[in-house]
Design a protein around this motif. Structure first.
Motif, PDB file in Angstrom:
ATOM      1  N   ALA A 213      -4.947   8.961  -4.475  1.00 29.78           N
ATOM      2  CA  ALA A 213      -5.879   8.633  -5.563  1.00 29.78           C
ATOM      3  C   ALA A 213      -5.547   7.295  -6.206  1.00 29.78           C
ATOM      4  CB  ALA A 213      -5.868   9.737  -6.610  1.00 29.78           C
ATOM      5  N   GLY A 214      -4.312   6.827  -6.031  1.00 30.60           N
ATOM      6  CA  GLY A 214      -3.879   5.604  -6.708  1.00 30.60           C
ATOM      7  C   GLY A 214      -3.886   4.353  -5.855  1.00 30.60           C
ATOM      8  N   VAL A 215      -4.430   4.417  -4.642  1.00 34.73           N
ATOM      9  CA  VAL A 215      -4.312   3.275  -3.721  1.00 34.73           C
ATOM     10  C   VAL A 215      -5.069   2.035  -4.187  1.00 34.73           C
ATOM     11  CG1 VAL A 215      -3.831   4.678  -1.688  1.00 34.73           C
ATOM     12  CG2 VAL A 215      -6.205   4.132  -2.275  1.00 34.73           C
ATOM     13  N   ASP A 216      -6.096   2.214  -5.012  1.00 31.95           N
ATOM     14  CA  ASP A 216      -6.893   1.054  -5.428  1.00 31.95           C
ATOM     15  C   ASP A 216      -6.430   0.436  -6.749  1.00 31.95           C
ATOM     16  OD1 ASP A 216      -8.567   1.117  -3.211  1.00 31.95           O
ATOM     17  OD2 ASP A 216      -9.881   2.618  -4.123  1.00 31.95           O
ATOM     18  N   GLU A 217      -5.360   0.978  -7.321  1.00 27.92           N
ATOM     19  CA  GLU A 217      -4.842   0.395  -8.552  1.00 27.92           C
ATOM     20  C   GLU A 217      -4.279  -1.009  -8.260  1.00 27.92           C
ATOM     21  OE1 GLU A 217      -4.780   1.915 -11.852  1.00 27.92           O
ATOM     22  OE2 GLU A 217      -6.330   2.936 -10.682  1.00 27.92           O
ATOM     23  N   PRO A 218      -4.400  -1.944  -9.201  1.00 28.75           N
ATOM     24  CA  PRO A 218      -3.926  -3.318  -8.961  1.00 28.75           C
ATOM     25  C   PRO A 218      -2.476  -3.397  -8.505  1.00 28.75           C
ATOM     26  CG  PRO A 218      -5.267  -3.260 -10.934  1.00 28.75           C
ATOM     27  CD  PRO A 218      -5.087  -1.832 -10.499  1.00 28.75           C
ATOM     28  N   VAL A 219      -1.594  -2.592  -9.111  1.00 29.01           N
ATOM     29  CA  VAL A 219      -0.192  -2.636  -8.713  1.00 29.01           C
ATOM     30  C   VAL A 219      -0.024  -2.152  -7.273  1.00 29.01           C
ATOM     31  CG1 VAL A 219       0.349  -0.333  -9.626  1.00 29.01           C
ATOM     32  CG2 VAL A 219       2.167  -2.037  -9.378  1.00 29.01           C
ATOM     33  N   SER A 220      -0.829  -1.182  -6.865  1.00 30.16           N
ATOM     34  CA  SER A 220      -0.755  -0.666  -5.501  1.00 30.16           C
ATOM     35  C   SER A 220      -1.132  -1.750  -4.499  1.00 30.16           C
ATOM     36  CB  SER A 220      -1.692   0.539  -5.338  1.00 30.16           C
ATOM     37  OG  SER A 220      -1.395   1.543  -6.282  1.00 30.16           O
ATOM     38  N   LYS A 221      -2.202  -2.456  -4.791  1.00 29.66           N
ATOM     39  CA  LYS A 221      -2.657  -3.519  -3.893  1.00 29.66           C
ATOM     40  C   LYS A 221      -1.623  -4.645  -3.807  1.00 29.66           C
ATOM     41  CE  LYS A 221      -7.596  -2.637  -4.629  1.00 29.66           C
ATOM     42  NZ  LYS A 221      -8.893  -3.186  -5.140  1.00 29.66           N
ATOM     43  N   ALA A 222      -1.018  -4.999  -4.928  1.00 31.61           N
ATOM     44  CA  ALA A 222      -0.060  -6.104  -4.948  1.00 31.61           C
ATOM     45  C   ALA A 222       1.164  -5.788  -4.085  1.00 31.61           C
ATOM     46  CB  ALA A 222       0.370  -6.406  -6.384  1.00 31.61           C
ATOM     47  N   VAL A 223       1.723  -4.576  -4.239  1.00 29.40           N
ATOM     48  CA  VAL A 223       2.927  -4.229  -3.494  1.00 29.40           C
ATOM     49  C   VAL A 223       2.613  -4.003  -2.014  1.00 29.40           C
ATOM     50  CG1 VAL A 223       4.831  -2.580  -3.304  1.00 29.40           C
ATOM     51  CG2 VAL A 223       4.037  -3.304  -5.547  1.00 29.40           C
ATOM     52  N   ARG A 224       1.464  -3.406  -1.716  1.00 30.60           N
ATOM     53  CA  ARG A 224       1.055  -3.234  -0.315  1.00 30.60           C
ATOM     54  C   ARG A 224       0.892  -4.588   0.366  1.00 30.60           C
ATOM     55  NH1 ARG A 224      -1.510   0.225   2.559  1.00 30.60           N
ATOM     56  NH2 ARG A 224      -3.276  -1.185   2.835  1.00 30.60           N
ATOM     57  N   ASP A 225       0.239  -5.521  -0.306  1.00 30.40           N
ATOM     58  CA  ASP A 225       0.038  -6.849   0.275  1.00 30.40           C
ATOM     59  C   ASP A 225       1.371  -7.532   0.554  1.00 30.40           C
ATOM     60  OD1 ASP A 225      -2.665  -6.481   0.163  1.00 30.40           O
ATOM     61  OD2 ASP A 225      -3.004  -7.766  -1.587  1.00 30.40           O
ATOM     62  N   LEU A 226       2.343  -7.345  -0.365  1.00 32.19           N
ATOM     63  CA  LEU A 226       3.665  -7.933  -0.173  1.00 32.19           C
ATOM     64  C   LEU A 226       4.327  -7.385   1.084  1.00 32.19           C
ATOM     65  CD1 LEU A 226       6.223  -9.506  -1.207  1.00 32.19           C
ATOM     66  CD2 LEU A 226       6.854  -7.383  -2.361  1.00 32.19           C
ATOM     67  N   VAL A 227       4.333  -6.060   1.219  1.00 28.11           N
ATOM     68  CA  VAL A 227       5.042  -5.426   2.333  1.00 28.11           C
ATOM     69  C   VAL A 227       4.320  -5.652   3.654  1.00 28.11           C
ATOM     70  CG1 VAL A 227       5.714  -3.194   3.304  1.00 28.11           C
ATOM     71  CG2 VAL A 227       6.208  -3.730   0.910  1.00 28.11           C
ATOM     72  N   LEU A 228       2.992  -5.561   3.661  1.00 31.96           N
ATOM     73  CA  LEU A 228       2.247  -5.751   4.898  1.00 31.96           C
ATOM     74  C   LEU A 228       2.286  -7.201   5.364  1.00 31.96           C
ATOM     75  CD1 LEU A 228      -0.832  -3.423   4.298  1.00 31.96           C
ATOM     76  CD2 LEU A 228       1.027  -3.092   5.924  1.00 31.96           C
ATOM     77  N   GLY A 229       2.595  -8.114   4.447  1.00 31.18           N
ATOM     78  CA  GLY A 229       2.689  -9.524   4.800  1.00 31.18           C
ATOM     79  C   GLY A 229       4.007  -9.889   5.449  1.00 31.18           C
ATOM     80  N   GLU A 230       4.969  -8.963   5.439  1.00 34.56           N
ATOM     81  CA  GLU A 230       6.263  -9.230   6.055  1.00 34.56           C
ATOM     82  C   GLU A 230       6.228  -8.844   7.533  1.00 34.56           C
ATOM     83  OE1 GLU A 230       8.929  -6.835   3.778  1.00 34.56           O
ATOM     84  OE2 GLU A 230       9.252  -8.393   2.258  1.00 34.56           O
ATOM     85  N   GLU A 231       7.032  -9.517   8.323  1.00 35.79           N
ATOM     86  CA  GLU A 231       7.157  -9.179   9.723  1.00 35.79           C
ATOM     87  C   GLU A 231       8.205  -8.094   9.885  1.00 35.79           C
ATOM     88  OE1 GLU A 231       8.034 -12.619  11.979  1.00 35.79           O
ATOM     89  OE2 GLU A 231       6.173 -13.660  11.460  1.00 35.79           O
ATOM     90  N   GLY A 232       8.009  -7.256  10.871  1.00 35.02           N
ATOM     91  CA  GLY A 232       9.000  -6.212  11.109  1.00 35.02           C
ATOM     92  C   GLY A 232       8.386  -5.015  11.799  1.00 35.02           C
ATOM     93  N   ALA A 233       9.222  -4.066  12.137  1.00 36.22           N
ATOM     94  CA  ALA A 233       8.758  -2.867  12.827  1.00 36.22           C
ATOM     95  C   ALA A 233       7.847  -2.049  11.936  1.00 36.22           C
ATOM     96  CB  ALA A 233       9.967  -2.034  13.243  1.00 36.22           C
ATOM     97  N   THR A 234       6.876  -1.401  12.535  1.00 35.46           N
ATOM     98  CA  THR A 234       5.988  -0.501  11.786  1.00 35.46           C
ATOM     99  C   THR A 234       6.505   0.917  12.009  1.00 35.46           C
ATOM    100  OG1 THR A 234       4.488  -0.481  13.693  1.00 35.46           O
ATOM    101  CG2 THR A 234       4.001  -2.034  11.910  1.00 35.46           C
ATOM    102  N   GLN A 235       7.390   1.345  11.138  1.00 33.14           N
ATOM    103  CA  GLN A 235       8.109   2.601  11.334  1.00 33.14           C
ATOM    104  C   GLN A 235       7.541   3.770  10.535  1.00 33.14           C
ATOM    105  OE1 GLN A 235      11.747   0.832   9.933  1.00 33.14           O
ATOM    106  NE2 GLN A 235      12.616   0.683  11.986  1.00 33.14           N
ATOM    107  N   SER A 236       6.905   3.483   9.404  1.00 35.65           N
ATOM    108  CA  SER A 236       6.498   4.559   8.505  1.00 35.65           C
ATOM    109  C   SER A 236       5.139   4.256   7.902  1.00 35.65           C
ATOM    110  CB  SER A 236       7.538   4.735   7.388  1.00 35.65           C
ATOM    111  OG  SER A 236       8.830   4.904   7.934  1.00 35.65           O
ATOM    112  N   HIS A 237       4.310   5.293   7.772  1.00 37.68           N
ATOM    113  CA  HIS A 237       2.948   5.124   7.261  1.00 37.68           C
ATOM    114  C   HIS A 237       2.925   4.855   5.760  1.00 37.68           C
ATOM    115  CE1 HIS A 237       1.859   6.851  11.167  1.00 37.68           C
ATOM    116  NE2 HIS A 237       0.651   6.394  10.950  1.00 37.68           N
TER     117      HIS A 237
END
Length: 431
Positions: free
Chosen positions: A39-63
């Motif tokens: 329910a909280g995925v569209d909150e501004p803080v959620s988007k900011a932290v997701r964008d940070l982590v998804l922008g990094e290179e690395g293995a995709t280990q966990s959903h």
């Protein structure tokens, strides 16, 4: 050698006995965590932290909540932050902390990566959440009053223990992960009211993954960094009451008294809302409502006439008026600027008064309802009053259904109760 650290480590690494009550409450907290996270995925803080982590290179280990996958540390950071973004997750009042949002992201990230079965994940999560509560008790109220956020500090230790249990740590490794986490656990109440508060939960989860992975790689920290002149307790204003914090450890699960939120607002308002629910108040019958609450909440959630949906979440008068008018206080979408501007709500809100009462505990509220027909009704509600397992299940599953849909909530609940693999549960974060 620290007796406190050794006792925690022995519990964390050892075999545990659980009851049906403990297992069901743990599963309900997992369902609740997934529901509030999605329910909280569209909150501004959620988007900011997701964008940070998804922008990094690395293995995709966990959903991740909201879709995608990332390395375990990043996944824990995202999922801890997102699931606390609405501040709608469970609370344990023994230390005023939110165990699930710190511990579950760490436990699930490693369980998915290590392809563990759900039973292993749930047990690791339960042990981690119990340790976070015990740590919170050991640190005490002075720690919280000094400005530290227990969800972030005590929660980091719980996350580390849960991660270590997934990795199969022995007692020595558990002592090491507690010692290393002592130098990483952090989070300030100064962030309350900002994106920094949910980020604190993400930091705790991420710290747990990081320290456990380092210990697994042979990292050698000070194993006794919790106590002593320069230990975490002393440097972070902890009281260090080890006997009280360890009482019943391994025999009594303090986690069983977790308090799930059934209203999408500040937890300080929930006792009053539950009292109103007990009275079954409805606007046509209300002449006046008097609320008595513990003094600490007067400066936290007693906004008199908020004009915004966010302000409504911190206003006794507003949420009680909302409930009497039929607004569903369980839905985050009920708290809007438009609702605050409703003439009917304003009229009813002006008939609600709030006062402090030192005889009440922090989990209690007393309501007096004066009806238009002259009748006077009174009730006191305590959030710590034991709830039957069936009632708790009904309410948590009902809340989840409102947030993510009944079919999806039922599917997740069935998975938690019948078993399977952690990776299959992790995939439900992004559905």
């Amino acid at each position: 050698m620290s007796d406190f650290s050794t006792s925690l480590a022995a519990f964390a690494a050892g075999s545990v006995e659980t009851t049906l009550q403990t297992r069901v409450v743990t599963s309900l907290s997992v369902l609740d965590w997934i529901a509030v996270g999605r329910a909280g995925v569209d909150e501004p803080v959620s988007k900011a932290v997701r964008d940070l982590v998804l922008g990094e290179e690395g293995a995709t280990q966990s959903h991740l909540f909201g879709g995608g996958a990332a390395p375990m540390r990043g996944a824990a950071l995202v999922n801890g932050t997102v699931s606390h973004a609405l501040d709608y997750d469970d609370t344990h009042f023994a230390h005023i902390g939110h165990p699930s949002v710190a511990v579950l992201p760490a436990a699930l990230a490693l369980s998915e990566w290590d392809d563990r079965i759900l039973v292993d994940f749930l047990e690791a999560a339960l042990v981690g959440m119990e340790v976070s509560i015990r740590m919170g008790l050991w640190l005490g109220r002075d720690h919280y009053q000094a400005g530290f956020h227990q969800t972030a500090t005590a929660g980091a230790f719980g996350a580390a223990v849960a991660a270590g249990r997934v990795l199969g740590f022995d007692v020595t490794q558990m002592r090491k992960v507690l010692g290393l986490t002592a130098t990483r656990a952090a989070g300030l109440k100064a962030q309350f009211g900002t994106m920094g508060k949910p980020y604190n939960a993400g930091l705790a989860a991420s710290t747990g993954v990081e320290t456990a992975l380092l210990i697994a790689k042979g990292f050698e920290p000070n194993m006794d960094a919790l106590e002593g002149p320069y230990g975490f307790g002393t440097t972070h204003k902890g009281e260090g009451d080890a006997p009280a914090a360890l009482a019943g450890l391994g025999e009594e699960w303090l986690f069983e008294s977790i308090s799930h939120k059934f209203h999408a607002c500040c937890h300080g308002l929930h006792a009053a809302l539950e009292a109103a629910r007990d009275l079954d108040i409805a606007e046509p019958e209300v002449a006046e409502i008097k609320i008595k609450t513990h003094p600490r909440w007067m400066s936290v959630c007693n906004q008199m006439s908020p004009t915004t949906g966010l302000g409504a979440k911190f206003s006794y008068r507003t949420v009680i008026a909302m409930q009497a008018l039929g607004y569903d206080t369980a839905l985050p979408g009920s708290y809007t600027d438009k609702v605050c501007a409703d003439p009917r709500l304003k009229s009813l809100r002006d008939r609600v008064s709030v006062e402090a009462d030192e005889t009440l505990s922090e989990t209690q509220a007393h309501l007096t309802l004066l009806r238009r027909d002259g009748a006077r009704l009174e009730v006191t509600h305590d959030l710590l009053t034991p709830m039957s397992l069936s009632d708790r299940e009904d309410r948590v599953r009902g809340k989840a259904a409102k947030l993510i849909g009944e079919e999806e909530a039922d599917a997740i609940w069935s998975m938690l109760r019948t078993g399977g693999r952690a990776r299959d549960l992790a995939k439900r974060l992004a559905v």
